[in-house]
Design an enzyme around this catalytic site. Structure first.
Site, PDB file in Angstrom:
ATOM      1  N   ARG A 111       0.839  -1.188   0.000  1.00 25.87           N
ATOM      2  CA  ARG A 111       0.000   0.000   0.000  1.00 25.87           C
ATOM      3  C   ARG A 111       0.882   1.250   0.000  1.00 25.87           C
ATOM      4  NH1 ARG A 111      -5.213   1.642  -1.160  1.00 25.87           N
ATOM      5  NH2 ARG A 111      -6.208   2.760   0.546  1.00 25.87           N
ATOM      6  N   THR A 388     -10.204  -0.268 -10.017  1.00 19.50           N
ATOM      7  CA  THR A 388      -9.047  -0.915  -9.409  1.00 19.50           C
ATOM      8  C   THR A 388      -8.957  -2.222 -10.180  1.00 19.50           C
ATOM      9  OG1 THR A 388      -9.299   0.119  -7.258  1.00 19.50           O
ATOM     10  CG2 THR A 388      -8.462  -2.112  -7.213  1.00 19.50           C
ATOM     11  N   THR A 406      -4.090  -0.844  -7.190  1.00 20.57           N
ATOM     12  CA  THR A 406      -4.906   0.293  -7.635  1.00 20.57           C
ATOM     13  C   THR A 406      -4.108   1.580  -7.679  1.00 20.57           C
ATOM     14  OG1 THR A 406      -7.030   1.420  -7.191  1.00 20.57           O
ATOM     15  CG2 THR A 406      -5.649   0.968  -5.290  1.00 20.57           C
ATOM     16  N   ASN A 408      -6.353   4.075  -7.185  1.00 18.42           N
ATOM     17  CA  ASN A 408      -7.597   4.601  -6.632  1.00 18.42           C
ATOM     18  C   ASN A 408      -8.607   4.872  -7.750  1.00 18.42           C
ATOM     19  OD1 ASN A 408      -9.441   5.216  -4.676  1.00 18.42           O
ATOM     20  ND2 ASN A 408      -8.753   7.308  -4.359  1.00 18.42           N
ATOM     21  N   ASP A 430      -8.114   8.244   0.356  1.00 11.78           N
ATOM     22  CA  ASP A 430      -8.619   7.163   1.209  1.00 11.78           C
ATOM     23  C   ASP A 430      -8.391   7.427   2.704  1.00 11.78           C
ATOM     24  OD1 ASP A 430      -9.812   5.639  -0.707  1.00 11.78           O
ATOM     25  OD2 ASP A 430      -8.214   4.162  -0.882  1.00 11.78           O
ATOM     26  N   SER A 459      -7.805   0.929   3.370  1.00 16.36           N
ATOM     27  CA  SER A 459      -8.269   0.408   2.084  1.00 16.36           C
ATOM     28  C   SER A 459      -9.439  -0.545   2.285  1.00 16.36           C
ATOM     29  CB  SER A 459      -7.120  -0.363   1.422  1.00 16.36           C
ATOM     30  OG  SER A 459      -7.540  -0.972   0.228  1.00 16.36           O
ATOM     31  N   SER A 460     -10.153  -0.788   1.207  1.00 17.85           N
ATOM     32  CA  SER A 460     -11.180  -1.841   1.207  1.00 17.85           C
ATOM     33  C   SER A 460     -10.735  -3.054   0.396  1.00 17.85           C
ATOM     34  CB  SER A 460     -12.485  -1.314   0.607  1.00 17.85           C
ATOM     35  OG  SER A 460     -12.963  -0.232   1.352  1.00 17.85           O
ATOM     36  N   GLY A 480     -13.785  -1.976  -6.851  1.00 18.45           N
ATOM     37  CA  GLY A 480     -15.119  -1.458  -6.551  1.00 18.45           C
ATOM     38  C   GLY A 480     -15.193  -0.555  -5.343  1.00 18.45           C
ATOM     39  N   GLY A 481     -14.048  -0.024  -4.869  1.00 14.87           N
ATOM     40  CA  GLY A 481     -14.069   0.896  -3.735  1.00 14.87           C
ATOM     41  C   GLY A 481     -14.736   0.241  -2.545  1.00 14.87           C
TER      42      GLY A 481
HETATM   43  O1  DON Z   1      -8.052   1.006  -1.475  1.00 17.50           O
HETATM   44  C1  DON Z   1      -9.234   1.223  -1.664  1.00 17.50           C
HETATM   45  O2  DON Z   1     -10.121   0.760  -0.983  1.00 17.50           O
HETATM   46  C2  DON Z   1      -9.632   2.091  -2.848  1.00 17.50           C
HETATM   47  N1  DON Z   1      -8.602   3.035  -3.139  1.00 17.50           N
HETATM   48  C3  DON Z   1      -9.920   1.204  -4.003  1.00 17.50           C
HETATM   49  C4  DON Z   1     -10.427   1.966  -5.179  1.00 17.50           C
HETATM   50  C5  DON Z   1     -11.242   1.162  -6.099  1.00 17.50           C
HETATM   51  O3  DON Z   1     -11.476   0.002  -5.913  1.00 17.50           O
HETATM   52  C6  DON Z   1     -11.764   1.863  -7.257  1.00 17.50           C
HETATM   53  N2  DON Z   1     -12.750   1.047  -7.887  1.00 17.50           N
HETATM   54  N3  DON Z   1     -13.200   0.349  -8.504  1.00 17.50           N
END
Ligand code: DON
Length: 576
Positions: A111, A388, A406, A408, A430, A459-460, A480-481
């Site tokens: 990360r 991502t 990612t 982001n 984030d 992060s997710s 997918g955030g």
């Molecule tokens: O780390 C995270 O949770 C976010 N930065 C991830 C971003 C993401 O998955 C964008 N989407 N599809």
């Protein structure tokens, strides 16, 4: 010659149709006959990525005797070239590696970190208001990138290939170019406003005459090829201490960014112990902090384990209601407790304990949705569509890799490093810019996720590996955030509770609740009757666009089954 796909196996589409799976627990291979969705199959290994060219080069590595980590690192670098909206060397991510022979499951945390000069209030104006433009679209939005160090570390620890061999296909793809598919053209058009603001991004993503690439054109990236070649020749530290580092620092200095030579030289990936839980006899390993994914997937599964989900059935109002109720409680906990464990205490044992799940379950009523403001307080926020990328790879010798990385947003901040040919992440968004103010995914963070120098933003991303009787069974994860955790959860439940084959599990319509906003988000494909039943229990239903892209693998009886997510037109699973 530009690269052309040899084989492109896209999971058969028909996204949006509710699936009906047999209720008896059967082997994945035994349920293929008569199914509407069919996984890719393999006898010696499987790769599943979101871009067919990355799947192709990873498949070649396995076919030539490389292991799953060799193939994963090769795919990671190839995606940085073929899918620059999310594949990257300017961002960061997580890799979970399960080695059946030793029984160990390890997580490599690469990360991004906050630069040393970052401050808690750096994205607040003089009145103390959070300014999302600053945390998303400026040079200050970038965390110190971890991808090159992370992929190199994985190779050192588990691989058999040299770094230069793992980089070779990416360099070739950047040098010789590849024929752009529709998805590439659409992605650049969507991000056009951001990309054309910066000369280096404009030069990277548009033709010399300023026009956009069209389907069938060949897209070449000479600056990126040169950067990758320097890394291949001099090693991963080149990115952090060599000419590439100089280019990043010069870019920062020209535009008031914070990343310094010292920040880059000091970056190190960390080896972490993954979160672990047990769901109906399966061992679930998923990414630990600085991701919230592992803790909350285990928390939600623990709550749901107390219900007979298989009996209720896929897409039934009871099933969907209970999933939503478990999800909102987990996301409320996320906002309160989760952050980088190198900086803050996170009550992980409690969050993932069966006893805590019992307590949460006792608060859930089967006939009534608990309004989110009875769970805790906060502000609703809109979702944004972003990108991502996740890939899953398994070899025939018991090694499995689940990787999500990612920058982001799609195309990160939109800012390319001049002369280096890659985009900078906007991962600093984030962090919580201010306690209680949601990030781009509507996620609220608190003190635990405030900005601190050297800290990793929460992060997710949830790369996940499920084992059965000590053997690798399911490898999954998703972009997918905020929806990453729930997407990954549903692939797992579809396989374990609903006995779907992996292609069906990946294709089935998804739902999502993240506590705030207080709405149950659903993809197309659930029955309107079911949605009415859920509304009658107090859920606010919001039907929105597709969620996630869960490139996944199931291994059963020594055979490999790949599920390419039909939500991406370039998704590809390839078995061997
Ligand atoms: O780390 C995270 O949770 C976010 N930065 C991830 C971003 C993401 O998955 C964008 N989407 N599809």
């Amino acid at each position: 010659m530009p690269f052309l796909p040899l084989r492109h196996t896209l999971g058969t589409g028909l996204l949006g149709l509710a699936l009906c799976a047999p209720s008896l627990a059967m082997a994945q291979s035994a349920i293929l006959e008569g199914e509407r969705f069919h996984p890719e199959t393999g006898e010696q290994g499987m790769v599943a990525t979101s871009h067919f060219l990355a799947s192709q080069v990873a498949h070649e590595v396995l076919a030539e005797g490389g292991n799953a980590v060799d193939a994963a690192v090769t795919a990671g670098f190839a995606l940085a070239v073929t899918q620059p909206r999310s594949g990257n060397i300017g961002g960061g991510g997580f890799m979970l590696i399960s080695d059946e022979r030793s029984g160990e499951v390890t997580a490599i945390d690469y990360r991004e970190t906050a630069p040393a000069a970052a401050t808690e209030t750096m994205f607040q104006d003089e009145e103390g208001n959070a300014v999302s433009e600053w945390s998303r679209f400026t040079h200050r939005a970038a965390g110190v990138p971890g991808t090159v160090a992370g992929l190199a570390r994985a190779l050192e620890e588990y691989g058999t290939l040299s770094l230069s061999a793992a980089l070779a296909p990416a360099i070739r793809l950047a040098d010789e170019g590849f024929v752009v598919p529709q998805r590439f053209v659409d992605g650049v058009a969507d991000a056009g406003e951001r990309l054309t603001q910066w000369d280096a991004s404009q030069a990277m993503f548009y033709k010399e005459d300023g026009s956009a690439y069209r389907v069938g054109d060949t897209f070449r990236q000479p600056d990126l090829a040169a950067t990758l070649r320097r890394i291949a020749e001099q090693g991963a530290r080149e990115f952090y201490e060599g000419e590439t580092a100089e280019l990043i620092v010069a870019e920062m200095q020209r535009h008031d960014g914070l990343i310094t030579r010292e920040d880059l030289a000091g970056y190190q990936p960390e080896i972490r112990e993954p979160s672990h839980g047990n769901y109906r006899g399966y061992d679930v390993y998923a990414m630990s902090p600085p991701s919230s994914g592992g803790a909350h997937i285990v928390e939600i599964l623990n709550v749901l384990e107390g219900y007979d989900i298989a009996e209720m059935g896929f897409g039934a109002a009871d099933t969907m209601h209970l999933m939503a109720e478990a999800m909102k409680r987990a996301y409320a906990d996320r906002a309160e407790y989760l952050g980088d464990t190198d900086f803050v205490e996170v009550p992980l044992d409690g969050l993932t304990s069966k006893a805590y799940a019992d307590e949460l379950r006792s608060q859930i009523a089967i006939d009534r949705a608990t309004p989110s403001d009875e769970i805790s307080a906060g502000d609703p926020a809109p979702y944004e569509s972003n990108e991502t990328t996740h890939f899953s790879i398994a070899d025939g010798d018991g090694l499995a890799v689940s990787n999500t990385y990612t920058i982001n947003f799609s195309y990160g901040s939109g800012i390319a490093v001049e002369g280096a040919g890659f985009l900078l992440n906007n991962e600093m968004d984030d962090f919580s810019a201010k306690p209680g103010v949601p990030n781009a995914y509507g996620l609220i963070g608190g003190e635990a996720n405030k900005i601190e120098p050297g800290k990793r933003m929460l992060s997710s991303m949830t790369p996940t590996i499920v084992k059965r009787d000590g053997e690798n069974f399911l490898i999954t994860g998703s972009p997918g955030g905020s929806r990453i955790i729930t997407t990954t959860l549903q692939v797992l439940m579809n396989v374990i509770d609903h006995d779907m084959n992996i292609q069906s599990a990946v294709s089935a319509p998804r739902l999502h609740h993240q506590w705030l906003p207080d709405e149950l988000r659903v993809e197309a494909g659930f029955s309107p009757d079911t949605l009415s039943l859920l509304e009658a229990r107090g859920h606010t239903i919001s039907q929105q666009s597709a969620m996630g892209a869960a490139q996944s693998i199931v291994i059963e009886d020594g055979r490999f089954f790949g599920g390419a997510d039909p939500r991406r037109s370039t998704s590809s699973a390839m078995g061997l």
